[in-house]
Design an enzyme around this catalytic site. Structure first.
Site, PDB file in Angstrom:
ATOM      1  N   ARG A 164       0.988   2.081  -0.398  1.00  0.00           N
ATOM      2  CA  ARG A 164       1.295   3.296  -1.137  1.00  0.00           C
ATOM      3  C   ARG A 164       1.663   2.875  -2.551  1.00  0.00           C
ATOM      4  O   ARG A 164       2.287   1.812  -2.746  1.00  0.00           O
ATOM      5  CB  ARG A 164       2.476   4.054  -0.508  1.00  0.00           C
ATOM      6  CG  ARG A 164       2.151   4.771   0.790  1.00  0.00           C
ATOM      7  CD  ARG A 164       1.284   6.017   0.547  1.00  0.00           C
ATOM      8  NE  ARG A 164       0.981   6.733   1.781  1.00  0.00           N
ATOM      9  CZ  ARG A 164      -0.140   6.595   2.502  1.00  0.00           C
ATOM     10  NH1 ARG A 164      -1.079   5.750   2.119  1.00  0.00           N
ATOM     11  NH2 ARG A 164      -0.328   7.317   3.586  1.00  0.00           N
ATOM     12  N   GLU A 208      -0.915   9.125  -8.099  1.00  0.00           N
ATOM     13  CA  GLU A 208      -2.336   9.401  -7.897  1.00  0.00           C
ATOM     14  C   GLU A 208      -2.579  10.904  -7.647  1.00  0.00           C
ATOM     15  O   GLU A 208      -1.698  11.565  -7.089  1.00  0.00           O
ATOM     16  CB  GLU A 208      -2.877   8.554  -6.733  1.00  0.00           C
ATOM     17  CG  GLU A 208      -2.221   8.822  -5.396  1.00  0.00           C
ATOM     18  CD  GLU A 208      -2.688   7.832  -4.319  1.00  0.00           C
ATOM     19  OE1 GLU A 208      -2.603   6.610  -4.529  1.00  0.00           O
ATOM     20  OE2 GLU A 208      -3.136   8.320  -3.269  1.00  0.00           O
ATOM     21  N   HIS A 232      -8.022   5.532  -3.811  1.00  0.00           N
ATOM     22  CA  HIS A 232      -7.446   5.690  -2.471  1.00  0.00           C
ATOM     23  C   HIS A 232      -8.548   5.935  -1.428  1.00  0.00           C
ATOM     24  O   HIS A 232      -8.600   6.991  -0.791  1.00  0.00           O
ATOM     25  CB  HIS A 232      -6.414   6.829  -2.456  1.00  0.00           C
ATOM     26  CG  HIS A 232      -5.485   6.759  -1.269  1.00  0.00           C
ATOM     27  ND1 HIS A 232      -4.181   7.177  -1.305  1.00  0.00           N
ATOM     28  CD2 HIS A 232      -5.674   6.310   0.007  1.00  0.00           C
ATOM     29  CE1 HIS A 232      -3.612   7.007  -0.125  1.00  0.00           C
ATOM     30  NE2 HIS A 232      -4.515   6.476   0.694  1.00  0.00           N
TER      31      HIS A 232
HETATM   32  P1  NAP Z   1       2.476  -0.437  10.933  1.00  0.00           P
HETATM   33  O1  NAP Z   1       1.675  -0.983  12.058  1.00  0.00           O
HETATM   34  O2  NAP Z   1       3.656   0.400  11.213  1.00  0.00           O
HETATM   35  O3  NAP Z   1       2.911  -1.697  10.026  1.00  0.00           O
HETATM   36  C1  NAP Z   1       3.812  -1.571   8.985  1.00  0.00           C
HETATM   37  C2  NAP Z   1       4.376  -2.932   8.636  1.00  0.00           C
HETATM   38  O4  NAP Z   1       5.250  -2.775   7.497  1.00  0.00           O
HETATM   39  C3  NAP Z   1       5.213  -3.571   9.738  1.00  0.00           C
HETATM   40  O5  NAP Z   1       4.944  -4.935   9.767  1.00  0.00           O
HETATM   41  C4  NAP Z   1       6.650  -3.343   9.289  1.00  0.00           C
HETATM   42  O6  NAP Z   1       7.543  -4.348   9.667  1.00  0.00           O
HETATM   43  C5  NAP Z   1       6.493  -3.405   7.787  1.00  0.00           C
HETATM   44  N1  NAP Z   1       7.590  -2.727   7.109  1.00  0.00           N
HETATM   45  C6  NAP Z   1       8.033  -1.458   7.285  1.00  0.00           C
HETATM   46  N2  NAP Z   1       9.081  -1.204   6.490  1.00  0.00           N
HETATM   47  C7  NAP Z   1       9.313  -2.347   5.797  1.00  0.00           C
HETATM   48  C8  NAP Z   1      10.266  -2.736   4.830  1.00  0.00           C
HETATM   49  N3  NAP Z   1      11.188  -1.882   4.406  1.00  0.00           N
HETATM   50  N4  NAP Z   1      10.212  -3.996   4.346  1.00  0.00           N
HETATM   51  C9  NAP Z   1       9.281  -4.871   4.781  1.00  0.00           C
HETATM   52  N5  NAP Z   1       8.346  -4.563   5.697  1.00  0.00           N
HETATM   53  C10 NAP Z   1       8.357  -3.319   6.201  1.00  0.00           C
HETATM   54  O7  NAP Z   1       1.562   0.429   9.956  1.00  0.00           O
HETATM   55  P2  NAP Z   1      -0.019   0.299   9.674  1.00  0.00           P
HETATM   56  O8  NAP Z   1      -0.752   1.119  10.639  1.00  0.00           O
HETATM   57  O9  NAP Z   1      -0.369  -1.137   9.512  1.00  0.00           O
HETATM   58  O10 NAP Z   1      -0.087   1.055   8.239  1.00  0.00           O
HETATM   59  C11 NAP Z   1       0.663   0.592   7.169  1.00  0.00           C
HETATM   60  C12 NAP Z   1       0.586   1.530   5.983  1.00  0.00           C
HETATM   61  O11 NAP Z   1      -0.656   1.370   5.308  1.00  0.00           O
HETATM   62  C13 NAP Z   1       0.636   3.032   6.261  1.00  0.00           C
HETATM   63  O12 NAP Z   1       1.932   3.486   6.525  1.00  0.00           O
HETATM   64  C14 NAP Z   1       0.065   3.593   4.971  1.00  0.00           C
HETATM   65  O13 NAP Z   1       1.095   3.800   4.031  1.00  0.00           O
HETATM   66  C15 NAP Z   1      -0.871   2.490   4.476  1.00  0.00           C
HETATM   67  N6  NAP Z   1      -2.280   2.884   4.588  1.00  0.00           N
HETATM   68  C16 NAP Z   1      -3.028   3.018   3.454  1.00  0.00           C
HETATM   69  C17 NAP Z   1      -4.366   3.375   3.549  1.00  0.00           C
HETATM   70  C18 NAP Z   1      -5.222   3.512   2.333  1.00  0.00           C
HETATM   71  O14 NAP Z   1      -6.146   4.300   2.364  1.00  0.00           O
HETATM   72  N7  NAP Z   1      -4.982   2.753   1.281  1.00  0.00           N
HETATM   73  C19 NAP Z   1      -4.927   3.641   4.795  1.00  0.00           C
HETATM   74  C20 NAP Z   1      -4.146   3.493   5.919  1.00  0.00           C
HETATM   75  C21 NAP Z   1      -2.816   3.118   5.805  1.00  0.00           C
HETATM   76  P3  NAP Z   1       8.246  -4.416  11.090  1.00  0.00           P
HETATM   77  O15 NAP Z   1       7.121  -4.597  12.057  1.00  0.00           O
HETATM   78  O16 NAP Z   1       9.102  -5.615  11.019  1.00  0.00           O
HETATM   79  O17 NAP Z   1       8.969  -3.127  11.262  1.00  0.00           O
HETATM   80  C1  8YV Z   2      -5.860   8.613   4.020  1.00  0.00           C
HETATM   81  C2  8YV Z   2      -4.096   6.796   4.285  1.00  0.00           C
HETATM   82  O1  8YV Z   2      -6.617   8.608   2.850  1.00  0.00           O
HETATM   83  O2  8YV Z   2      -4.001   6.776   6.629  1.00  0.00           O
HETATM   84  C3  8YV Z   2      -3.376   6.675   5.578  1.00  0.00           C
HETATM   85  O3  8YV Z   2      -2.158   6.444   5.545  1.00  0.00           O
HETATM   86  O4  8YV Z   2      -3.549   6.562   3.255  1.00  0.00           O
HETATM   87  C4  8YV Z   2      -5.532   7.165   4.258  1.00  0.00           C
HETATM   88  O5  8YV Z   2      -6.192   6.754   5.395  1.00  0.00           O
HETATM   89  C5  8YV Z   2      -4.730   9.581   3.809  1.00  0.00           C
HETATM   90  O6  8YV Z   2      -3.919   9.695   4.920  1.00  0.00           O
HETATM   91  C6  8YV Z   2      -5.260  10.960   3.477  1.00  0.00           C
HETATM   92  O7  8YV Z   2      -5.811  11.546   4.625  1.00  0.00           O
END
Ligand code: NAP
Ligand code: 8YV
Length: 307
Positions: free
Chosen positions: A221, A250, A268
């Site tokens: 994010r 954004e 994004h």
């Molecule tokens: P997840 O499985 O919950 O993994 C999150 C990781 O972040 C875990 O390792 C967690 O650590 C760590 N974390 C949480 N809070 C923290 C903190 N304060 N300091 C350090 N580490 C911390 O989530 P995921 O499914 O991998 O997704 C992660 C994130 O990616 C989403 O929440 C979203 O914001 C982002 N995302 C972006 C896109 C995009 O389009 N760019 C798409 C999908 C997701 P612990 O395991 O130790 O709790």
């Molecule tokens: C999407 C994301 O673009 O899954 C997330 O956390 O950031 C992206 O996959 C977003 O959720 C808008 O649908």
């Protein structure tokens, strides 16, 4: 039919399934007291004042895995289940992270421009780039997607370090200090959730620790990185390169970031392929339809898992 509030865009396939089971309302025209279900996305979420007005809502289904734009603790307190779309997008977002890293290392945009402008024919061979092989990669947030990134990087033979709240049973080195990890890393890849606990944890100190030869990749994010500090570090040469899919405000992206030659910028699109969005859309709708059928959901966020 139960009443569903739609926030943000949905695909035609999602709409077709939803229309068969719900009366769909748009934000411009709805009565909060009648809404049973909400569908939203990671960007729009549900504003606190809107959440407070939805007195009968049972489920908020998020089209995305990140749910920092929804107050899940408040929803849980009120007995509202928030759902999201974990796992189905891991590989796509990991591909986006690797794509950004390789584009920074191999100056993909600079060299593409070199061919298009005619400079290749006029000035000769393009300057050399840097190899992405054998780098030390620090992953900030070794969760579902962080692990997929580590797996996907294997052909480049990286040394993987990671920082998260707790250490994991994985063959990588845990760093309990983010600054120390950045100091040891050639590349820092951010893939934590957004929200207060990660707000600008990638600050000026972390960016300076990553250093003039370092590369920052952010697919988490925009709020996770101090964007003003990032711009200053890239402009002054304290940081080498940045590949960014997400931004603080954004879709507004600071002109300074857009002007810099050492950035690769994406709108994004981490999960934005036809295939992955279809899987995310199906799970988003499945959560709503299952609740309609038997009162349960498939993928509640952790804060609501007990409901
Ligand atoms: P997840 O499985 O919950 O993994 C999150 C990781 O972040 C875990 O390792 C967690 O650590 C760590 N974390 C949480 N809070 C923290 C903190 N304060 N300091 C350090 N580490 C911390 O989530 P995921 O499914 O991998 O997704 C992660 C994130 O990616 C989403 O929440 C979203 O914001 C982002 N995302 C972006 C896109 C995009 O389009 N760019 C798409 C999908 C997701 P612990 O395991 O130790 O709790
Ligand atoms: C999407 C994301 O673009 O899954 C997330 O956390 O950031 C992206 O996959 C977003 O959720 C808008 O649908």
């Amino acid at each position: 039919m139960p009443d569903l509030l739609q926030i943000g865009g949905i695909t035609d396939a999602m709409r077709a399934r939803l229309e068969a089971a719900f009366t769909i309302h748009q934000l411009e025209d709805f009565d909060p007291a009648t809404i049973d279900y909400v569908i939203t996305n990671g960007h729009d979420g549900v504003r606190p004042d809107l959440l407070a007005s939805l007195t009968n809502v049972k489920v908020i289904s998020g089209y995305g895995v990140g749910y920092d734009a929804i107050d899940a603790n408040e929803a849980a307190r009120r007995g509202i289940i928030v759902t999201h779309t974990p796992n189905v997008l891991n590989q796509e977002v990991a591909t986006t992270a690797v794509l950004l890293m390789l584009a920074c290392y191999r100056a993909l945009l600079r060299d593409d421009a070199y061919v298009r402008s005619g400079d290749w024919a006029q000035k000769g061979n393009a300057p050399l780039t840097r190899s992405a092989d054998n780098q030390t990669v620090g992953i900030l947030g070794l969760g579902r997607i962080g692990q997929a990134i580590a797996d996907k990087l294997a052909p480049w033979n990286p040394t993987i370090l990671y920082h998260s709240r707790s250490s994991k049973d994985v063959p990588y080195t845990y760093c309990d200090s983010l600054v120390d990890m950045a100091r040891q890393s050639d590349v820092l890849i951010c893939i934590t959730p957004g929200g207060p606990s990660t707000h600008q944890i990638v600050n000026a100190e972390v960016l300076e620790a990553l250093g003039p030869q370092g590369t920052l990749i952010n697919v988490s994010r925009g709020s996770v990185v101090d964007e003003a500090a990032l711009i200053e570090a890239l402009q002054s040469g304290k940081l080498g390169w940045a590949g960014l899919d997400v931004f603080e405000a954004e879709p507004k992206v600071p002109q300074a970031l857009r002007d810099l030659p050492n950035t690769v910028l994406l709108p994004h699109v981490g999960s934005a392929t036809v295939e992955t969005r279809a899987a995310m859309g199906a799970l988003t709708v499945d959560n709503l339809l299952q609740h309609l059928k038997d009162g349960t959901v498939i993928s509640a966020v952790p804060e609501c898992a007990h409901l």
